[in-house]
Design a protein around this motif. Sequence first.
Motif, PDB file in Angstrom:
ATOM      1  N   TRP A 288       0.834  -1.208   0.000  1.00 25.71           N
ATOM      2  CA  TRP A 288       0.000   0.000   0.000  1.00 25.71           C
ATOM      3  C   TRP A 288       0.870   1.259   0.000  1.00 25.71           C
ATOM      4  N   SER A 289       1.994   1.182   0.673  1.00 26.80           N
ATOM      5  CA  SER A 289       2.928   2.310   0.656  1.00 26.80           C
ATOM      6  C   SER A 289       3.438   2.559  -0.757  1.00 26.80           C
ATOM      7  N   THR A 290       3.720   1.480  -1.488  1.00 27.67           N
ATOM      8  CA  THR A 290       4.178   1.620  -2.875  1.00 27.67           C
ATOM      9  C   THR A 290       3.100   2.276  -3.732  1.00 27.67           C
ATOM     10  N   ILE A 291       1.846   1.866  -3.562  1.00 29.24           N
ATOM     11  CA  ILE A 291       0.742   2.472  -4.302  1.00 29.24           C
ATOM     12  C   ILE A 291       0.707   3.980  -4.042  1.00 29.24           C
ATOM     13  N   ALA A 292       0.846   4.354  -2.772  1.00 27.52           N
ATOM     14  CA  ALA A 292       0.837   5.771  -2.425  1.00 27.52           C
ATOM     15  C   ALA A 292       2.032   6.501  -3.036  1.00 27.52           C
ATOM     16  N   GLN A 293       3.211   5.894  -2.985  1.00 27.76           N
ATOM     17  CA  GLN A 293       4.403   6.541  -3.517  1.00 27.76           C
ATOM     18  C   GLN A 293       4.334   6.701  -5.027  1.00 27.76           C
ATOM     19  N   MET A 294       3.760   5.710  -5.716  1.00 26.92           N
ATOM     20  CA  MET A 294       3.565   5.862  -7.153  1.00 26.92           C
ATOM     21  C   MET A 294       2.583   6.999  -7.442  1.00 26.92           C
ATOM     22  N   GLY A 295       1.608   7.178  -6.547  1.00 27.81           N
ATOM     23  CA  GLY A 295       0.702   8.310  -6.681  1.00 27.81           C
ATOM     24  C   GLY A 295       1.429   9.639  -6.551  1.00 27.81           C
ATOM     25  N   PHE A 296       2.329   9.719  -5.585  1.00 32.57           N
ATOM     26  CA  PHE A 296       3.140  10.930  -5.434  1.00 32.57           C
ATOM     27  C   PHE A 296       3.954  11.199  -6.699  1.00 32.57           C
ATOM     28  N   MET A 297       4.507  10.137  -7.266  1.00 26.10           N
ATOM     29  CA  MET A 297       5.318  10.284  -8.469  1.00 26.10           C
ATOM     30  C   MET A 297       4.487  10.828  -9.617  1.00 26.10           C
ATOM     31  N   MET A 298       3.259  10.298  -9.803  1.00 25.95           N
ATOM     32  CA  MET A 298       2.374  10.800 -10.848  1.00 25.95           C
ATOM     33  C   MET A 298       1.956  12.239 -10.566  1.00 25.95           C
ATOM     34  N   LEU A 299       1.746  12.547  -9.296  1.00 27.40           N
ATOM     35  CA  LEU A 299       1.403  13.915  -8.918  1.00 27.40           C
ATOM     36  C   LEU A 299       2.508  14.879  -9.320  1.00 27.40           C
ATOM     37  N   GLN A 300       3.755  14.505  -9.051  1.00 22.53           N
ATOM     38  CA  GLN A 300       4.886  15.358  -9.417  1.00 22.53           C
ATOM     39  C   GLN A 300       4.964  15.554 -10.925  1.00 22.53           C
ATOM     40  N   CYS A 301       4.776  14.462 -11.678  1.00 24.70           N
ATOM     41  CA  CYS A 301       4.771  14.577 -13.140  1.00 24.70           C
ATOM     42  C   CYS A 301       3.651  15.506 -13.599  1.00 24.70           C
ATOM     43  N   GLY A 302       2.467  15.334 -13.004  1.00 26.71           N
ATOM     44  CA  GLY A 302       1.330  16.140 -13.397  1.00 26.71           C
ATOM     45  C   GLY A 302       1.514  17.615 -13.113  1.00 26.71           C
ATOM     46  N   LEU A 303       2.272  17.936 -12.071  1.00 24.95           N
ATOM     47  CA  LEU A 303       2.538  19.330 -11.735  1.00 24.95           C
ATOM     48  C   LEU A 303       3.790  19.851 -12.436  1.00 24.95           C
ATOM     49  N   GLY A 304       4.361  19.054 -13.342  1.00 23.71           N
ATOM     50  CA  GLY A 304       5.487  19.516 -14.146  1.00 23.71           C
ATOM     51  C   GLY A 304       6.839  19.410 -13.484  1.00 23.71           C
ATOM     52  N   ALA A 305       6.936  18.666 -12.375  1.00 22.52           N
ATOM     53  CA  ALA A 305       8.220  18.504 -11.691  1.00 22.52           C
ATOM     54  C   ALA A 305       8.860  17.189 -12.147  1.00 22.52           C
ATOM     55  N   PHE A 306       9.320  17.145 -13.394  1.00 20.70           N
ATOM     56  CA  PHE A 306       9.803  15.895 -13.980  1.00 20.70           C
ATOM     57  C   PHE A 306      11.092  15.402 -13.322  1.00 20.70           C
ATOM     58  N   SER A 307      12.023  16.287 -13.070  1.00 16.75           N
ATOM     59  CA  SER A 307      13.273  15.859 -12.440  1.00 16.75           C
ATOM     60  C   SER A 307      13.030  15.403 -11.008  1.00 16.75           C
ATOM     61  N   ALA A 308      12.056  16.017 -10.322  1.00 12.29           N
ATOM     62  CA  ALA A 308      11.703  15.581  -8.966  1.00 12.29           C
ATOM     63  C   ALA A 308      11.108  14.176  -8.999  1.00 12.29           C
TER      64      ALA A 308
END
Length: 537
Positions: free
Chosen positions: A310-330
């Motif tokens: 479940w932690s991995t699911i959440a972390q992948m969500g954070f990763m998609m959130l960063q991409c969606g907000l344009g923080a690609f290097s983050a």
Amino acid sequence: MASTIAAFIGFAPLVLIAVGLVPGRYANAHPSLMIRIAMAAGTGAFTIAAGSAILLMGMGGGPVIAGAGLSDALPISLYYDALSAVMGLLVAFVGLIVIAYSRNYLDGDADQGRFMKWLCLTLASVLTLILSGNMALFILAWVATSLSLHQLLVFYKTRPAARLAAAKKFIASRLGDACLLGAAGLMFSVFGGLEFETMFAAARDMKSAGNTMSEIHWIAALLAIAALLKSAQFPFHGWLTEVMETPTPVSALLHAGIINAGGFLILRFGELMALSVGALELLAIVGGFTALFGSVVMLTQTSVKVSLAWSTIAQMGFMMLQCGLGAFSAAALHIVAHSLYKAHAFLSSGSVIDLARAAWVPDRAGTPHPIRQSLILAGALGLAWVTATVFGVALTEAPGVFALGAVLVMGVTHIVTGATDGQPSQFVIVRGLSLAGLVGVVYFALQAGSAHVLADALPAIQPLRGLLDLSIVIAVVLSFGAVAVLQKTMPYHTRSPRWQALYVHLFNGLYINAATNRLVQRLWPAAANANTGKPQA
């Protein structure tokens, strides 16, 4: 130099493929030999990845582009830049560790040789995906990664839960494949070919001219959906929590460019994704919700490995959130950091009880107060704001970087909130605040370093695009502040009927996975039985 690097890095997946081509029966009959050649191949792939990365740095970061067409319809080409180098090193390193761990973990298993075979094939497929220089090879590697992983997910064929999880993963993957194929068709019609070099150059020209073709938005949307499906985002997340039926090395292997392949897909096509605000908003909304949903459900889990899933699911969500907000290097930095610590967490999950006993301390007297906690979290948010300002990361200039930094700092202040219950401990409070400040400094420093290293491989961090982006950032920060309060207060309300009902609902993931299980069993009844492939009576 470029031709040398291309020839060198191309051998990384080939040495692993050589192991994967060993027949399964022969592999099982000679497990010791399979272990030795798998270790040699893993070591060779890592050495090649490390050497290629060093050579790439020596020539300024690339990209290195090389191709040798087997035919005009299906060219094979490589695209090796800073992003490929970082991901290649990550996959080769984690893969080598997983191979070494599997040597003892599966010692004596009748199918150990077959496991090594499919493990090496999976790693080879991921490395090929990372090194692909055109969409045709990328899709072939994308599908090969899924199919070879499927053999590991059903490694114990007599476990119905493992078969059901693999079936759900298989269906989600095929939907993602369809989206990727649709995107490839549109790419060919728009760019006249499938080579990454051509597409990325055209995308940069469109951005400079301020004229984006309508087809680009469809391409970006299809890529976004494929990425969400690949990275177990809501509501297609259930399979990941059930693959714990597979050997533990497979759980760790998922973090070697497999579960985060969706993030890599977005990063690789970052130049195209940056042209479509709608597709990025889709990633931000779904990713942000999945991060919140996964984090809350994780708090209720009693199984160590399921909690990590479940932690991995959440972390992948954070990763998609960063991409969606344009923080690609983050997002790229997030992939690396999460892969390393989560692979380690799965491989060391068997020792968690000993670690918990060693870290046990008596509970402090007193009950946490929500208002006091909220004030502490507000102070943490202010600390994150100040640290971000020092590093030149303003909310309006880098919303994706700021949002995750604020959540991270608020998480550390959990130590401070514990110290204020009952009789306050000044030492623990100061230590907690200092640790939160140090975490903030390290986080924003690493973000700056990631942006510098990947400057030529990824689009620059995008500023706040409008009210929707601002609303997403505010919602993320406030929601995870509420989660921090919930995490601290929930143990003190275990006798309340309302809290007990909420706990049960969250423990079951709001029953989303149960609904998808019923749907999959209707669509694929054979997945319900482990022995005969027929539905159970």
